[in-house]
Design a protein around this motif. Sequence first.
Motif, mmCIF file in Angstrom:
data_model
loop_
_atom_site.group_PDB
_atom_site.id
_atom_site.type_symbol
_atom_site.label_atom_id
_atom_site.label_comp_id
_atom_site.label_asym_id
_atom_site.label_seq_id
_atom_site.Cartn_x
_atom_site.Cartn_y
_atom_site.Cartn_z
ATOM 1 N N ASN A 112 -10.104 6.805 5.199
ATOM 2 C CA ASN A 112 -10.132 7.147 3.788
ATOM 3 C C ASN A 112 -8.821 7.734 3.268
ATOM 4 O OD1 ASN A 112 -11.512 8.023 1.176
ATOM 5 N ND2 ASN A 112 -10.989 10.015 2.066
ATOM 6 N N ALA A 113 -7.928 8.122 4.166
ATOM 7 C CA ALA A 113 -6.675 8.750 3.732
ATOM 8 C C ALA A 113 -5.884 7.795 2.847
ATOM 9 C CB ALA A 113 -5.842 9.156 4.943
ATOM 10 N N GLY A 114 -5.290 8.329 1.779
ATOM 11 C CA GLY A 114 -4.533 7.466 0.866
ATOM 12 C C GLY A 114 -3.665 8.269 -0.070
ATOM 13 N N ALA A 115 -2.781 7.565 -0.777
ATOM 14 C CA ALA A 115 -1.861 8.202 -1.723
ATOM 15 C C ALA A 115 -1.581 7.246 -2.871
ATOM 16 C CB ALA A 115 -0.559 8.578 -1.027
ATOM 17 N N THR A 116 -1.050 7.788 -3.965
ATOM 18 C CA THR A 116 -0.669 6.956 -5.094
ATOM 19 C C THR A 116 0.670 7.421 -5.637
ATOM 20 O OG1 THR A 116 -1.430 6.037 -7.211
ATOM 21 C CG2 THR A 116 -1.824 8.385 -6.837
ATOM 22 N N TRP A 117 1.234 6.629 -6.541
ATOM 23 C CA TRP A 117 2.498 6.960 -7.188
ATOM 24 C C TRP A 117 2.543 6.231 -8.520
ATOM 25 C CZ3 TRP A 117 6.508 10.249 -6.122
ATOM 26 C CH2 TRP A 117 7.645 10.107 -6.922
ATOM 27 N N GLY A 118 2.897 6.952 -9.583
ATOM 28 C CA GLY A 118 2.950 6.331 -10.896
ATOM 29 C C GLY A 118 4.337 6.375 -11.498
ATOM 30 N N ALA A 119 4.804 5.250 -12.020
ATOM 31 C CA ALA A 119 6.111 5.163 -12.686
ATOM 32 C C ALA A 119 6.171 3.854 -13.458
ATOM 33 C CB ALA A 119 7.246 5.231 -11.669
ATOM 34 N N PRO A 120 6.966 3.806 -14.533
ATOM 35 C CA PRO A 120 7.088 2.566 -15.308
ATOM 36 C C PRO A 120 7.736 1.451 -14.487
ATOM 37 C CG PRO A 120 7.981 4.452 -16.514
ATOM 38 C CD PRO A 120 7.763 4.900 -15.102
ATOM 39 N N PHE A 121 7.468 0.220 -14.893
ATOM 40 C CA PHE A 121 8.115 -0.935 -14.267
ATOM 41 C C PHE A 121 9.630 -0.771 -14.340
ATOM 42 C CE2 PHE A 121 9.948 -5.250 -14.648
ATOM 43 C CZ PHE A 121 9.550 -5.741 -13.403
ATOM 44 N N GLY A 122 10.299 -0.990 -13.222
ATOM 45 C CA GLY A 122 11.748 -0.838 -13.160
ATOM 46 C C GLY A 122 12.200 0.536 -12.720
ATOM 47 N N GLU A 123 11.251 1.475 -12.584
ATOM 48 C CA GLU A 123 11.616 2.840 -12.208
ATOM 49 C C GLU A 123 10.867 3.330 -10.968
ATOM 50 O OE1 GLU A 123 11.481 5.578 -15.463
ATOM 51 O OE2 GLU A 123 12.146 4.060 -16.919
ATOM 52 N N VAL A 124 10.346 2.404 -10.189
ATOM 53 C CA VAL A 124 9.598 2.783 -8.983
ATOM 54 C C VAL A 124 10.576 2.896 -7.818
ATOM 55 C CG1 VAL A 124 7.737 2.184 -7.413
ATOM 56 C CG2 VAL A 124 7.568 1.562 -9.837
ATOM 57 N N PRO A 125 10.787 4.085 -7.260
ATOM 58 C CA PRO A 125 11.708 4.238 -6.127
ATOM 59 C C PRO A 125 11.208 3.457 -4.911
ATOM 60 C CG PRO A 125 11.144 6.369 -7.093
ATOM 61 C CD PRO A 125 10.186 5.371 -7.666
ATOM 62 N N PRO A 126 12.081 2.738 -4.233
ATOM 63 C CA PRO A 126 11.649 1.969 -3.056
ATOM 64 C C PRO A 126 10.946 2.817 -2.011
ATOM 65 C CG PRO A 126 13.861 1.321 -3.713
ATOM 66 C CD PRO A 126 13.505 2.503 -4.543
ATOM 67 N N GLU A 127 11.420 4.053 -1.831
ATOM 68 C CA GLU A 127 10.802 4.889 -0.804
ATOM 69 C C GLU A 127 9.373 5.278 -1.198
ATOM 70 O OE1 GLU A 127 13.489 7.538 -3.400
ATOM 71 O OE2 GLU A 127 13.545 5.534 -2.492
ATOM 72 N N PHE A 129 7.304 3.348 -3.094
ATOM 73 C CA PHE A 129 6.506 2.140 -2.896
ATOM 74 C C PHE A 129 6.145 2.019 -1.412
ATOM 75 C CE2 PHE A 129 4.990 -2.088 -3.029
ATOM 76 C CZ PHE A 129 4.815 -2.459 -4.347
ATOM 77 N N SER A 130 7.135 2.238 -0.543
ATOM 78 C CA SER A 130 6.905 2.122 0.899
ATOM 79 C C SER A 130 5.914 3.168 1.394
ATOM 80 C CB SER A 130 8.225 2.263 1.657
ATOM 81 O OG SER A 130 9.092 1.201 1.340
ATOM 82 N N LYS A 131 6.035 4.406 0.880
ATOM 83 C CA LYS A 131 5.132 5.464 1.308
ATOM 84 C C LYS A 131 3.683 5.115 1.003
ATOM 85 C CE LYS A 131 4.017 10.342 0.517
ATOM 86 N NZ LYS A 131 4.394 11.586 -0.202
ATOM 87 N N VAL A 132 3.440 4.592 -0.199
ATOM 88 C CA VAL A 132 2.074 4.240 -0.595
ATOM 89 C C VAL A 132 1.538 3.089 0.257
ATOM 90 C CG1 VAL A 132 0.655 3.307 -2.464
ATOM 91 C CG2 VAL A 132 2.324 5.108 -2.941
ATOM 92 N N MET A 133 2.336 2.057 0.440
ATOM 93 C CA MET A 133 1.891 0.918 1.248
ATOM 94 C C MET A 133 1.668 1.323 2.706
ATOM 95 S SD MET A 133 1.559 -1.655 -0.826
ATOM 96 C CE MET A 133 1.425 -3.039 0.296
ATOM 97 N N ASP A 134 2.552 2.166 3.225
ATOM 98 C CA ASP A 134 2.427 2.586 4.623
ATOM 99 C C ASP A 134 1.139 3.369 4.867
ATOM 100 O OD1 ASP A 134 4.784 1.373 5.321
ATOM 101 O OD2 ASP A 134 5.957 3.218 5.489
ATOM 102 N N LEU A 135 0.842 4.335 3.976
ATOM 103 C CA LEU A 135 -0.346 5.153 4.191
ATOM 104 C C LEU A 135 -1.619 4.394 3.857
ATOM 105 C CD1 LEU A 135 -1.616 7.833 4.935
ATOM 106 C CD2 LEU A 135 -1.258 8.607 2.587
ATOM 107 N N ASN A 136 -1.603 3.630 2.779
ATOM 108 C CA ASN A 136 -2.828 2.983 2.306
ATOM 109 C C ASN A 136 -3.194 1.711 3.050
ATOM 110 O OD1 ASN A 136 -2.721 5.037 0.461
ATOM 111 N ND2 ASN A 136 -2.623 3.745 -1.343
ATOM 112 N N VAL A 137 -2.223 1.104 3.733
ATOM 113 C CA VAL A 137 -2.493 -0.158 4.434
ATOM 114 C C VAL A 137 -2.139 -0.067 5.918
ATOM 115 C CG1 VAL A 137 -2.139 -2.655 4.468
ATOM 116 C CG2 VAL A 137 -1.998 -1.415 2.300
ATOM 117 N N LYS A 138 -0.874 0.177 6.200
ATOM 118 C CA LYS A 138 -0.433 0.158 7.603
ATOM 119 C C LYS A 138 -1.144 1.212 8.438
ATOM 120 C CE LYS A 138 3.746 1.499 8.948
ATOM 121 N NZ LYS A 138 5.218 1.479 9.105
ATOM 122 N N SER A 139 -1.243 2.434 7.909
ATOM 123 C CA SER A 139 -1.878 3.489 8.699
ATOM 124 C C SER A 139 -3.366 3.230 8.878
ATOM 125 C CB SER A 139 -1.648 4.852 8.055
ATOM 126 O OG SER A 139 -2.431 5.017 6.896
#
Length: 284
Positions: A112-127, A129-139
């Motif tokens: 169930n562990a997860g995280a989110t991040w909100g920002a406008p299109f064009g302003e999403v820091p790569p790190e 995006f990676s943090k959210v994908m890593d925790l929500n999918v890879k982990s």
Amino acid sequence: MADEARQQVQLQDFSSIFSLKGKIAVVTGGSRGLGLHSASGLLQAGCALVFITSRKAKACEEACAALNALPGLQPGAKAISVPADSSKIEGIDALVKAVSGYTDHVDILFANAGATWGAPFGEVPPESFSKVMDLNVKSVYYTIERFAPLLLKNASLANPSRVLVTGSVAGIGVGSLGKQATFAYSASKSAVLHLARNLAVELGPKGVLVNGIAPGFFPSKMANELMKQAGGTDALSKSIPNQRLGLPEDIAGTVVYLCSRAAGHVNGGTIVLNGGGEWGKTKL
């Protein structure tokens, strides 16, 4: 003819169909929000042990204290704090090792562990995006992989172990856009629900059923800010056909169902908890 008629109306005893008596469960992200409500449901449905894990040891201890104070638990039943950082492989390995110190098997794993991040299109820091994908999918994948030996220990086709993953309606429809767009979150929740389907096919024949839950808005620390930006709780409630947001019992009841004998033929499924809002204008 009389014997045949009796056979046609022969009934089975369903009195314990939702019972989890004696089961051992692990809930990641279990110290707060949906994870904590789910752990409460698991204990009250009869689980013998429920391991609560998140990054913060204090939060896990507070959650376990509240859970262990619940009335009507099975004799000897308890929640156990096992803090760990599920975003890292070494954290997952440490969690499995800690749980293995108490038991040689696990019947239920709620990733169930997860995280989110909100920002406008064009302003999403790569790190970010990676943090959210890593925790929500890879982990989630590696948590299930590392717990597989414990899940398989007592599993059988007649008495399968259960794995649940937390998705979101944002992974089914379109999530929040605009100033607080949740591109990574929406993509990750769609991915984790499809991951569950793949794992259901892989693990089902081995006696492990895997299913996803896709909640809509439930008041929680993660969701509260998004709910404000989406118009507030009153506006969101009115946009949902049954005119309310999610309640603790909604998630707890769904988790208990999916982990019980009642859901013994549910595998690779996704249960949406949004009051029908996914067919309207509700967004996450």
